[in-house]
Design a protein around this motif. Structure first.
Motif, short mmCIF file in Angstrom:
data_model
loop_
_atom_site.label_atom_id
_atom_site.label_comp_id
_atom_site.label_asym_id
_atom_site.label_seq_id
_atom_site.Cartn_x
_atom_site.Cartn_y
_atom_site.Cartn_z
N GLN A 177 29.23 -7.83 19.02
CA GLN A 177 29.81 -7.02 20.09
C GLN A 177 30.83 -6.05 19.52
OE1 GLN A 177 31.26 -10.73 21.97
NE2 GLN A 177 30.60 -9.76 23.88
N ILE A 178 30.94 -4.91 20.17
CA ILE A 178 31.93 -3.90 19.74
C ILE A 178 32.60 -3.26 20.95
CG2 ILE A 178 30.72 -3.33 17.60
CD1 ILE A 178 29.66 -0.79 19.00
N ASN A 179 33.80 -2.76 20.71
CA ASN A 179 34.40 -1.76 21.60
C ASN A 179 34.50 -0.47 20.81
OD1 ASN A 179 34.75 -3.43 23.79
ND2 ASN A 179 36.92 -3.85 23.36
N VAL A 180 34.24 0.64 21.47
CA VAL A 180 34.31 1.95 20.81
C VAL A 180 35.30 2.83 21.56
CG1 VAL A 180 32.98 3.91 19.93
CG2 VAL A 180 31.81 1.76 20.46
N GLN A 181 36.21 3.42 20.80
CA GLN A 181 37.07 4.49 21.33
C GLN A 181 36.57 5.75 20.67
OE1 GLN A 181 40.04 3.97 23.16
NE2 GLN A 181 40.88 2.00 22.51
N ALA A 182 36.26 6.76 21.48
CA ALA A 182 35.72 7.99 20.92
C ALA A 182 36.09 9.15 21.84
CB ALA A 182 34.20 7.88 20.78
N GLY A 209 35.53 16.73 24.17
CA GLY A 209 36.84 16.31 23.67
C GLY A 209 37.55 15.29 24.56
N ALA A 210 36.96 14.97 25.70
CA ALA A 210 37.58 13.98 26.60
C ALA A 210 37.47 12.59 25.99
CB ALA A 210 36.91 14.03 27.96
N PRO A 211 38.53 11.77 26.14
CA PRO A 211 38.46 10.42 25.62
C PRO A 211 37.37 9.59 26.30
CG PRO A 211 40.64 10.87 26.53
CD PRO A 211 39.80 12.06 26.79
N LEU A 212 36.77 8.71 25.55
CA LEU A 212 35.63 7.93 26.02
C LEU A 212 35.79 6.55 25.43
CD1 LEU A 212 32.08 9.39 25.27
CD2 LEU A 212 32.65 7.03 24.77
N GLU A 213 35.58 5.53 26.26
CA GLU A 213 35.65 4.17 25.76
C GLU A 213 34.41 3.45 26.22
OE1 GLU A 213 39.39 2.30 26.59
OE2 GLU A 213 38.77 0.43 25.63
N MET A 214 33.80 2.68 25.35
CA MET A 214 32.64 1.88 25.77
C MET A 214 32.61 0.58 25.00
SD MET A 214 29.41 3.90 24.00
CE MET A 214 28.17 2.65 24.27
N SER A 215 31.95 -0.41 25.60
CA SER A 215 31.69 -1.63 24.85
C SER A 215 30.18 -1.80 24.80
CB SER A 215 32.36 -2.82 25.50
OG SER A 215 32.03 -2.88 26.85
N ALA A 216 29.72 -2.51 23.79
CA ALA A 216 28.28 -2.68 23.62
C ALA A 216 28.01 -4.00 22.93
CB ALA A 216 27.71 -1.53 22.78
N LEU A 222 22.33 -2.03 20.76
CA LEU A 222 23.21 -0.84 20.86
C LEU A 222 24.43 -1.01 19.97
CD1 LEU A 222 23.84 1.89 22.13
CD2 LEU A 222 24.86 0.68 24.09
N ALA A 223 25.01 -2.22 19.97
CA ALA A 223 26.19 -2.48 19.13
C ALA A 223 25.84 -2.36 17.64
CB ALA A 223 26.74 -3.87 19.43
N VAL A 224 24.69 -2.89 17.26
CA VAL A 224 24.24 -2.83 15.86
C VAL A 224 24.00 -1.37 15.46
CG1 VAL A 224 22.30 -3.38 14.33
CG2 VAL A 224 23.27 -5.15 15.82
N CYS A 225 23.36 -0.63 16.34
CA CYS A 225 23.02 0.76 16.03
C CYS A 225 24.29 1.60 15.86
CB CYS A 225 22.11 1.32 17.12
SG CYS A 225 21.38 2.87 16.66
N ILE A 226 25.27 1.41 16.74
CA ILE A 226 26.52 2.18 16.63
C ILE A 226 27.24 1.82 15.32
CG2 ILE A 226 28.81 2.52 17.64
CD1 ILE A 226 27.42 2.29 20.42
N GLN A 227 27.23 0.55 14.93
CA GLN A 227 27.86 0.16 13.65
C GLN A 227 27.15 0.83 12.48
OE1 GLN A 227 28.92 -4.28 13.39
NE2 GLN A 227 27.98 -4.20 15.41
N HIS A 228 25.82 0.85 12.52
CA HIS A 228 25.02 1.50 11.47
C HIS A 228 25.35 2.99 11.36
CE1 HIS A 228 20.91 2.20 9.47
NE2 HIS A 228 21.31 3.42 9.80
#
Ligand code: QAP
Ligand code: CO
Length: 167
Positions: A106-111, A116-123, A127-133
């Motif tokens: 599991q991950i949380n992402v701040q991006a 340019g607007a702040p975005l937060e998501m968890s996965a 999806l979590a594996v792909c974002i880490q990759h």
């Protein structure tokens, strides 16, 4: 819209550390659109700007069946959670090779989004594996770096051979 050229391992440009995005202009929107188009055409589930030789902190992912759940993440920062899970990974920059890699479940992402607007998501899960990759690409890291040097060298050699047959 246009398809972008994807760099193949062991191209040293894949080892570049990408710089934070500070200018959110139309060129960035076009880059993100072209990266999504290139990923869908491949077909793939994730692509980092590094792979198309643009060394900015931008990734695109879509793990849905119908290519209708794109995520565009600019300047992503990860927090990792949960157990470590292992699954087969591939990479558009390492075509034809799939190997088991361990990642956080599991991950949380701040991006930021493409404007340019702040975005937060968890996965979690794929999806979590792909974002880490994809985030690894922004630091010049490839999934083959998690394999034994024997496996990694075998893959490098094969891809170098294939590239030399092409040019
Ligand atoms: C990263 O990779 C990923 O070898 C995204 O011949 C992949 O989209 C993370 C692809 C799996 C987690 C699990 C690879 C396409 C696509 C190939 C991709 C190929 C054609 C890879
Ligand atoms: Co990849």
């Amino acid at each position: 819209m246009s398809l972008l050229n994807i760099l193949h391992h062991p191209d040293p440009r894949l080892r570049t550390k990408a710089a934070p995005v500070s200018i959110f202009d139309n060129a960035l929107v076009t880059l993100a659109d072209n990266m999504l188009e290139t990923m869908y055409a491949a077909p793939g589930i994730g692509l980092a700007a590094t792979q198309v030789n643009v060394h900015k902190r931008l990734i695109v992912v879509d793990v849905s069946e119908d290519n209708n759940a794109p995520h565009i993440l600019v300047n992503p920062k990860l927090e990792l959670f949960g157990d470590r899970v292992s699954g087969d990974e591939g990479c558009l920059s390492v075509p034809g090779f799939y190997e088991r890699v361990e990642r956080a479940e599991q991950i949380n992402v701040q991006a930021q989004d493409v404007s340019g607007a702040p975005l937060e998501m968890s996965a979690e899960g794929l999806l979590a594996v792909c974002i880490q990759h994809e985030c690894d690409h922004l630091d010049g890291k490839l999934f083959v770096d998690y394999l034994s040097s024997l496996k990694r060298n075998r893959i490098s050699k094969k891809l170098r051979q294939l590239a030399s047959e092409r040019d």
